[in-house]
Motif scaffolding. Structure first.
Motif, PDB file in Angstrom:
ATOM      1  N   GLN A  17      48.779  46.110  36.463  1.00 52.50           N
ATOM      2  CA  GLN A  17      49.688  44.874  35.790  1.00 52.50           C
ATOM      3  C   GLN A  17      50.648  45.406  34.946  1.00 52.50           C
ATOM      4  O   GLN A  17      51.629  44.766  34.787  1.00 52.50           O
ATOM      5  N   ARG A 125      36.483  49.246  43.290  1.00 48.83           N
ATOM      6  CA  ARG A 125      37.939  49.396  43.178  1.00 48.83           C
ATOM      7  C   ARG A 125      38.185  50.857  43.174  1.00 48.83           C
ATOM      8  O   ARG A 125      38.989  51.497  43.965  1.00 48.83           O
ATOM      9  N   GLU A 173      39.451  39.816  37.710  1.00 54.22           N
ATOM     10  CA  GLU A 173      39.087  39.496  38.770  1.00 54.22           C
ATOM     11  C   GLU A 173      39.846  38.429  39.776  1.00 54.22           C
ATOM     12  O   GLU A 173      40.057  37.462  39.102  1.00 54.22           O
ATOM     13  N   GLY A 174      40.142  38.685  40.911  1.00 54.86           N
ATOM     14  CA  GLY A 174      40.822  37.573  41.696  1.00 54.86           C
ATOM     15  C   GLY A 174      42.209  38.330  42.237  1.00 54.86           C
ATOM     16  O   GLY A 174      42.200  39.569  42.132  1.00 54.86           O
ATOM     17  N   SER A 175      43.195  37.553  42.587  1.00 55.15           N
ATOM     18  CA  SER A 175      44.237  38.270  43.271  1.00 55.15           C
ATOM     19  C   SER A 175      45.146  38.893  42.157  1.00 55.15           C
ATOM     20  O   SER A 175      45.311  38.374  41.127  1.00 55.15           O
ATOM     21  N   ILE A 176      45.848  40.029  42.655  1.00 51.80           N
ATOM     22  CA  ILE A 176      46.769  40.666  41.643  1.00 51.80           C
ATOM     23  C   ILE A 176      47.902  39.400  41.056  1.00 51.80           C
ATOM     24  O   ILE A 176      48.145  39.711  39.840  1.00 51.80           O
ATOM     25  N   ASP A 177      48.310  38.672  42.090  1.00 51.81           N
ATOM     26  CA  ASP A 177      49.366  37.809  41.590  1.00 51.81           C
ATOM     27  C   ASP A 177      48.951  36.961  40.755  1.00 51.81           C
ATOM     28  O   ASP A 177      49.560  36.625  39.615  1.00 51.81           O
ATOM     29  N   ASP A 178      47.590  36.273  40.856  1.00 50.03           N
ATOM     30  CA  ASP A 178      47.156  35.331  39.813  1.00 50.03           C
ATOM     31  C   ASP A 178      46.803  36.031  38.614  1.00 50.03           C
ATOM     32  O   ASP A 178      47.157  35.450  37.379  1.00 50.03           O
TER      33      ASP A 178
END
Ligand code: B4P
Length: 192
Positions: A17, A125, A173-178
């Motif tokens: 990020q 991960r 947690e979740g999509s990198i974009d979100d």
């Protein structure tokens, strides 16, 4: 200036990020993990000292890391709009040292953003990254030690900044974009 700390356990996505946020906000990226790996790759005495701790999943001693970050801040300072600290500070002693370094430059941390990720997801991960990273600390065994170090030595850093009303947590947690969108929403609110 805009000075941020990306905070979270090992493998929570701080590095991932930070690379996106530095582009978006044109900030300088200071990653203690990257700097330590660079020292190792160059086989400096600092790198040799750090290696045994990193391989064992332990934190590198405060004096080593604080000196390295202080040098980096001094080198970059004149031409920057602010900094994203990624992986630093990881102990309360490092946080106090960072607050002092910034105070000497008449600035401060604006916001600490904690990425919250379960141990199960972190392990998955890091083990996945280990298949391609070549990092000796990316193993299921080392994750346990690194997570222990995080709970014992790094979590108190969150309290340090909570006392300064600077801590905000988001779901990592979740999509990198979100997650980038959630982080950007926090950054956009600073100073409003
Ligand atoms: P770091 O380099 O800081 O490494 P990290 O905690 O593993 O990584 P990060 O949270 O940045 O996760 P990433 O984005 O890579 O530290 C390594 C070691 O250096 C430490 O254990 C310690 O020994 C030493 N060290 C560093 N700083 C120190 C300090 N201040 N004091 C003392 N010692 C210090 O993401 C992990 C993986 O997940 C990647 O493969 C990524 O692609 C993936 N990923 C990211 N976001 C995802 C998502 N949303 N969904 C799925 N996968 C995702």
């Amino acid at each position: 200036m805009l000075n941020l700390i990306l905070f979270g356990p090992p493998g929570s996505g701080k590095g991932t990020q930070a690379l996106r946020l530095v582009k978006r906000y044109q900030l300088c990226h200071i990653s203690s993990g990257d700097l330590l790996r660079e020292e190792r790759a160059n086989n400096t005495s600092l790198g040799q000292e750090a290696q045994k701790y990193m391989d064992a999943g332990q934190l590198v001693p405060d004096a080593v890391v604080i000196g390295m970050i202080s040098n980096k801040i001094d080198q970059q300072w004149n031409s920057i709009k602010g900094v994203i600290f990624d992986g630093f500070p990881r102990t309360v002693a490092q946080a106090i040292a960072l607050d002092d370094m910034l105070a000497q430059k008449n600035t401060q941390i604006n916001q600490v953003i904690a990425l919250e990720v379960s141990l199960e997801e972190l392990t998955q991960r890091i083990v996945e990254r280990g298949k391609v990273s070549g990092r000796s600390d990316d193993t299921a065994e080392t994750v346990v030690k690194r997570y222990e170090e995080y709970q014992n030595k790094t979590l108190p850093v969150a309290q340090h900044y909570e006392h300064q009303n600077k801590l905000v947590a988001i779901k990592g947690e979740g999509s990198i974009d979100d997650i980038t969108a959630a982080l950007s929403a926090v950054v956009d609110r600073i100073g409003q």
